[in-house]
Design a protein around this motif. Structure first.
Motif, mmCIF file in Angstrom:
data_model
loop_
_atom_site.group_PDB
_atom_site.id
_atom_site.type_symbol
_atom_site.label_atom_id
_atom_site.label_comp_id
_atom_site.label_asym_id
_atom_site.label_seq_id
_atom_site.Cartn_x
_atom_site.Cartn_y
_atom_site.Cartn_z
ATOM 1 N N HIS A 276 37.183 48.979 35.004
ATOM 2 C CA HIS A 276 37.881 48.997 36.287
ATOM 3 C C HIS A 276 37.557 50.277 37.059
ATOM 4 C CE1 HIS A 276 41.409 49.132 39.070
ATOM 5 N NE2 HIS A 276 41.092 47.853 39.158
ATOM 6 N N LYS A 282 37.319 43.664 39.115
ATOM 7 C CA LYS A 282 38.304 43.928 40.182
ATOM 8 C C LYS A 282 39.714 43.682 39.639
ATOM 9 C CE LYS A 282 35.002 44.681 43.173
ATOM 10 N NZ LYS A 282 34.091 45.244 42.144
ATOM 11 N N ILE A 284 42.535 43.154 36.677
ATOM 12 C CA ILE A 284 42.818 43.650 35.325
ATOM 13 C C ILE A 284 43.547 42.556 34.542
ATOM 14 C CG2 ILE A 284 44.006 45.417 33.968
ATOM 15 C CD1 ILE A 284 43.879 47.179 36.550
#
Ligand SMILES: [Zn+2]
Length: 445
Positions: A276, A282, A284
């Protein structure tokens, strides 16, 4: 040499740093360590990793661990040089992680009540020693070699000793395995014997064996390869790398692990934090950890079942007193971790604090399931033609529970990690001979 990789304490108030050649598993103040890298890897590596699936004669491309070697290059080698890889990287002829990728399993999807497309399960049992441990062990023994260790040391209830013994024998180094005396089915140690490891019996349970092995390693210059070893965590990052790569780096909603010593939870969290930070993912994914009801330390503490406080990472300052009090309470009441899923029969998870960080970063959840639920989970995986151990059965069982309570939504994409192959031959036999079990298929005459 300017060090591009180094060790750093995870404590926010501490943060002590050590050179990569250090063999300690914690800082001077007793906190766990991370392997850190100064350089940000280029996202173009995604294409390189993919192209290595055609290995072109390199075992380091075949290996599901070393295929991603730029993301765990703590040896600081030229990763394109086969000679440098061959000199430094420990691999069982490219076998670790080679067969690991996520699959759809229709019968498990039916069991947990989610769409077949929404559920992926990644068996790690097809690693050379039969469990996910080979991912981390290849990396830890690589570091052991880097620092010229002559003897590696671990505590184990089975999988760790098999993996450590295998790599040690292959590299020609000694391996000591600390086990809780009389508590492990002899069959679970057969690989350690086969690989010529020295078994050391300790009075007590796994947690006692681990404490003793850490002591002995410190006293006698042994090299610890349990998951408190930060290099183990580096190797295990490749488990989620492989899942994500097969999903085109389009992160799922959930990644689900059984919870034992919490090395997997920790490594998945570290992998996701790094990816990340580099902008490689993008979204999580949320981590879900599934404890056994009989060994539910994380679930109890995280969910506020002890003293009414929910234990959290708390910006790097978790309430360690609460953890200590929980352990004292277990001791006072004489409560010992108890589940037939011995791989996760752990009362004092060594990576607890790192796991809290992972759960914090991913907005994770923790729950627990019974032995009988785990056995159903194990059995239904088998009905799809995949082998797994009882602890891995916690994954389907846990997903089912989290879907039933509405935590996991029916249209979520879920990746579950099946951590190991069956090493307790009688478990499926006993399960299927009991007609009252949900998926039992008893013999007939
Ligand atoms: Zn520290």
């Amino acid at each position: 040499m300017q060090e591009n990789a180094y060790l750093k304490c995870i404590g926010m108030d501490c943060g002590l740093e050590y050179p990569i050649s250090a063999t300690r598993v914690e800082c001077e103040n007793g906190h766990l360590l991370d392997v850190k890298y100064k350089e940000k890897p280029s996202e173009s590596l995604k294409e390189k990793f993919l192209s290595r699936r055609n290995p072109e004669g390199s075992i380091f491309n075949e290996s599901g661990v070393w295929r991603f070697r730029e993301l765990l290059n703590f040896c600081q080698i030229d990763t394109e040089s086969f000679d440098e890889c061959a000199k430094s990287l420990v691999s069982l002829d490219g076998a670790e992680g080679r067969q690991s990728k996520p699959y759809h399993m229709s019968k498990v999807a039916d069991f947990v009540q989610i769409s077949q497309e929404g559920l992926w399960l990644q068996p790690e049992g097809y690693n050379p020693s039969g469990s996910f441990k080979d991912n981390g062990m290849a990396a830890a023994v690589t570091h052991a070699k880097l620092v010229n260790a002559k003897r590696i040391v671990c505590a184990s209830t089975g999988n760790t000793s098999a993996s450590a013994g295998m790599y040690a024998a292959n590299e020609g180094i000694e391996c000591d395995v600390y086990i809780p005396s009389g508590q492990i089915a002899p069959g679970k140690l057969s690989q350690a014997y086969q690989f010529g490891a020295q078994i050391v019996e300790v009075d007590g349970n796994f947690d006692d064996a681990l404490a003793k092995s850490l002591d002995e390693a410190k006293q006698s210059n042994g090299y610890t390869v349990n998951s408190v070893n930060p290099f183990r965590i580096e190797g295990q990052k490749t488990i989620p790398y492989r899942s994500l790569e097969y999903l085109n780096w389009d992160a799922p909603d959930w990644i689900v692990y059984p919870g034992g010593a919490l090395g997997n939870t920790s490594s998945c969290g570290k992998a996701l934090m790094e990816l990340h930070e580099w902008g490689w993912i993008k979204k999580i994914p949320r981590i879900a950890v599934i404890n056994a009801e009989g060994a539910s330390t994380l679930s109890d503490l995280y969910n506020g079942k002890f003293n009414g406080e929910e234990l959290r990472w708390n910006k790097g300052k978790p309430n360690t007193e609460l953890i200590k009090n929980y352990y004292s309470d277990l001791d006072e009441k004489g409560i010992r971790p108890k589940t037939k899923a011995t791989a996760i029969q752990i009362g004092r998870p060594a990576n607890l604090v790192k796991a809290l960080r992972a759960l914090d970063f991913t907005n994770g959840v923790v729950t627990s399931v019974s032995d009988s639920e785990m056995l159903d989970g194990m059995a239904v995986v088998g009905l799809n033609g995949f082998d797994c151990e009882m602890a891995s059965g916690a994954v389907p069982a846990g997903i089912k529970k989290l879907i039933e309570e509405g935590t996991i939504k029916k249209d979520d994409v879920v990746v579950g990690i099946l951590t190991g192959r069956q090493k307790d031959a009688m478990l499926p036999v006993d399960y299927h001979n009991n007609p009252s079990n949900r998926f039992a298929r008893p013999p007939k005459n």
